[in-house]
Scaffold this motif. Structure first.
Motif, short mmCIF file in Angstrom:
data_model
loop_
_atom_site.label_atom_id
_atom_site.label_comp_id
_atom_site.label_asym_id
_atom_site.label_seq_id
_atom_site.Cartn_x
_atom_site.Cartn_y
_atom_site.Cartn_z
N ILE A 180 0.84 -1.20 0.00
CA ILE A 180 0.00 0.00 0.00
C ILE A 180 0.87 1.25 0.00
N PHE A 181 0.55 2.16 -0.92
CA PHE A 181 1.19 3.48 -0.98
C PHE A 181 0.09 4.53 -1.05
N HIS A 182 0.48 5.77 -0.85
CA HIS A 182 -0.44 6.89 -1.01
C HIS A 182 0.08 7.89 -2.04
N ARG A 183 1.30 8.34 -1.84
CA ARG A 183 1.85 9.37 -2.71
C ARG A 183 3.24 8.98 -3.20
N VAL A 184 3.65 9.58 -4.33
CA VAL A 184 5.03 9.53 -4.80
C VAL A 184 5.40 10.97 -5.12
N LEU A 185 6.19 11.57 -4.26
CA LEU A 185 6.48 13.00 -4.34
C LEU A 185 7.54 13.30 -5.40
N THR A 204 -3.11 -0.90 -8.62
CA THR A 204 -4.51 -0.50 -8.49
C THR A 204 -4.57 0.79 -7.70
N PHE A 205 -5.32 1.77 -8.23
CA PHE A 205 -5.43 3.08 -7.62
C PHE A 205 -6.85 3.26 -7.09
N PHE A 206 -6.98 3.34 -5.77
CA PHE A 206 -8.28 3.50 -5.13
C PHE A 206 -8.57 4.99 -4.96
N VAL A 207 -9.66 5.43 -5.57
CA VAL A 207 -9.95 6.86 -5.69
C VAL A 207 -11.16 7.25 -4.85
N ALA A 208 -10.97 8.26 -3.99
CA ALA A 208 -12.10 8.88 -3.28
C ALA A 208 -12.68 9.94 -4.22
N THR A 209 -13.85 9.66 -4.75
CA THR A 209 -14.33 10.38 -5.94
C THR A 209 -14.70 11.84 -5.70
N SER A 210 -15.08 12.21 -4.49
CA SER A 210 -15.51 13.60 -4.25
C SER A 210 -14.38 14.60 -4.36
N PHE A 211 -13.13 14.13 -4.37
CA PHE A 211 -11.99 15.05 -4.40
C PHE A 211 -11.37 15.18 -5.78
N LEU A 212 -11.93 14.50 -6.77
CA LEU A 212 -11.44 14.65 -8.13
C LEU A 212 -11.66 16.08 -8.63
N ASP A 213 -10.77 16.51 -9.51
CA ASP A 213 -10.96 17.78 -10.23
C ASP A 213 -10.97 18.99 -9.31
N GLY A 214 -9.96 19.07 -8.44
CA GLY A 214 -9.78 20.28 -7.64
C GLY A 214 -10.17 20.17 -6.19
N ILE A 260 0.32 -4.26 -6.05
CA ILE A 260 0.65 -2.92 -5.59
C ILE A 260 -0.60 -2.06 -5.62
N THR A 261 -0.84 -1.31 -4.54
CA THR A 261 -2.03 -0.46 -4.47
C THR A 261 -1.66 0.94 -4.00
N PHE A 262 -2.49 1.91 -4.42
CA PHE A 262 -2.41 3.29 -3.97
C PHE A 262 -3.78 3.72 -3.47
N ASP A 263 -3.82 4.45 -2.38
CA ASP A 263 -5.08 4.94 -1.82
C ASP A 263 -5.24 6.45 -2.02
N ASP A 264 -6.49 6.88 -2.17
CA ASP A 264 -6.96 8.26 -2.08
C ASP A 264 -7.12 8.95 -3.42
N GLY A 265 -6.15 8.84 -4.32
CA GLY A 265 -6.29 9.48 -5.62
C GLY A 265 -5.47 10.73 -5.81
N TYR A 266 -4.24 10.75 -5.30
CA TYR A 266 -3.37 11.92 -5.44
C TYR A 266 -2.88 12.06 -6.88
N ALA A 267 -2.74 13.31 -7.31
CA ALA A 267 -2.31 13.59 -8.68
C ALA A 267 -0.93 13.02 -8.97
N ASP A 268 -0.06 12.99 -7.96
CA ASP A 268 1.29 12.47 -8.21
C ASP A 268 1.29 10.97 -8.51
N ASN A 269 0.19 10.28 -8.25
CA ASN A 269 0.07 8.88 -8.68
C ASN A 269 0.18 8.80 -10.20
#
Length: 320
Positions: free
Chosen positions: A23-28, A104-114, A79-88
């Protein structure tokens, strides 16, 4: 070679197969002094190089299907990523493609697009605060020194823990207070755009659902929890024009962040598998709607590999 052999012994193929899910979240783009444990591009590239040598990385849906039928290859991992950060999309994807890996990228949909998650609003407010201190005593959160990176990190850690499990409305009020008091300018490009989600999918990655607003499901009335689960699936399916079969529980600790009834809601919503954040490895006996995930925090190749190998021994069910 030694670590690869150890992983092979602990993770054989076939009916005794074991699936490691990272599990990952971001790649800076570059290291963040506030969060030195969060990988940047160079660090993530290094980790993926290790993983590629030790494991056979599979798409998560394929790995789950083979886990069910007892046909996993030896040294299976996903390999998985959580939340939906743009740096993914901007940073993680090129590294994954370079190593020939799927994720696999797990996306919290309300935070898409800004949009912006509540924890990032708090983090960026503290990061951008120019004052030497922050007084939140009237709100019951105490006061904090902010003169150094270490002091800002301590303030962030304290406030995240204090606010995380509040009622959603009270949590939003607390975060709004921090934002108002710090008067910091906050970024609006932390999360992916819809186009970036499509780009990931078109590049061969998988997209999974992660609710809409990333709530603590255990704190919600059942109808709201069900809506969060189902609506995120429908939003992504509308965007991708294909079924979304994988789900990740927000925060993800069994019996704390989600309950057994939420796993049943996920099954009823039409997902085929779901992942938690409980440590351990999956075997044929693991509930596919509560698959554990684990990523080491060690900095050296040897320690990172040993930690993954030790995790392969942990088939203890940690379920709600």
């Amino acid at each position: 070679m030694i670590l690869k052999n150890i992983v092979g012994l602990l993770s054989p193929g076939g009916p005794r197969g074991r699936l490691s899910i990272l599990i990952f979240h971001r790649v800076l783009t570059q290291p963040d002094p506030l969060f030195p444990g969060e990988p940047d591009v160079a660090r993530f590239d290094e980790i993926m190089g290790w993983v590629a040598k030790w494991f056979q990385v599979l798409p998560l849906d394929q790995a789950v299907a083979q886990l069910r039928t007892g046909t996993l290859p030896a040294r299976a991992a996903a390999i998985t990523f959580d939340d939906g950060y743009a740096d993914n999309a901007t940073n993680a994807l090129p590294v994954l493609k370079r190593h020939g890996m799927s994720a696999t990228f797990f996306v919290a949909t309300s935070f898409l697009d800004g949009g912006r998650m509540w924890n990032d609003t708090l983090i960026e407010a503290i990061r951008g605060c120019s004052a030497e201190s922050l007084d939140l005593t009237q709100a019951g959160f105490g006061s904090f020194r902010l003169g150094s990176v270490a002091e800002k990190r301590m303030a962030i850690d304290h406030l995240l823990k204090a606010i995380k499990y509040l009622d959603p409305d009270k949590r939003n009020e607390a975060v709004a207070l921090v934002q108002r008091v710090t008067a910091a300018t906050l970024p609006d490009d932390l999360m992916m755009t819809s186009g970036q989600v499509l780009h990931l999918r078109n590049a061969g990655m998988q997209i999974g659902a992660h609710t809409c607003t990333h709530p603590i499901l255990a704190s919600l009335p059942d109808d709201e929890a069900r809506t969060e689960i189902m609506s995120s699936k429908l939003v992504l399916e509308s965007l991708l024009k294909e079924p979304v079969s994988l789900f990740a529980y927000p925060n993800g600790k069994p019996d704390k962040d989600y309950l057994a009834k939420h796993a049943e809601m996920v099954r009823q919503a039409g997902f085929t598998a779901a992942v938690s954040t409980a440590a351990g490895v999956s075997s044929s006996a693991t509930d596919v709607f509560q698959l554990p995930r684990f990523t080491p925090w060690d900095q050296t190749r040897l320690r990172y590999g040993i930690r993954l190998a030790l995790n392969l021994r942990d088939v203890t069910p940690r379920i709600a």
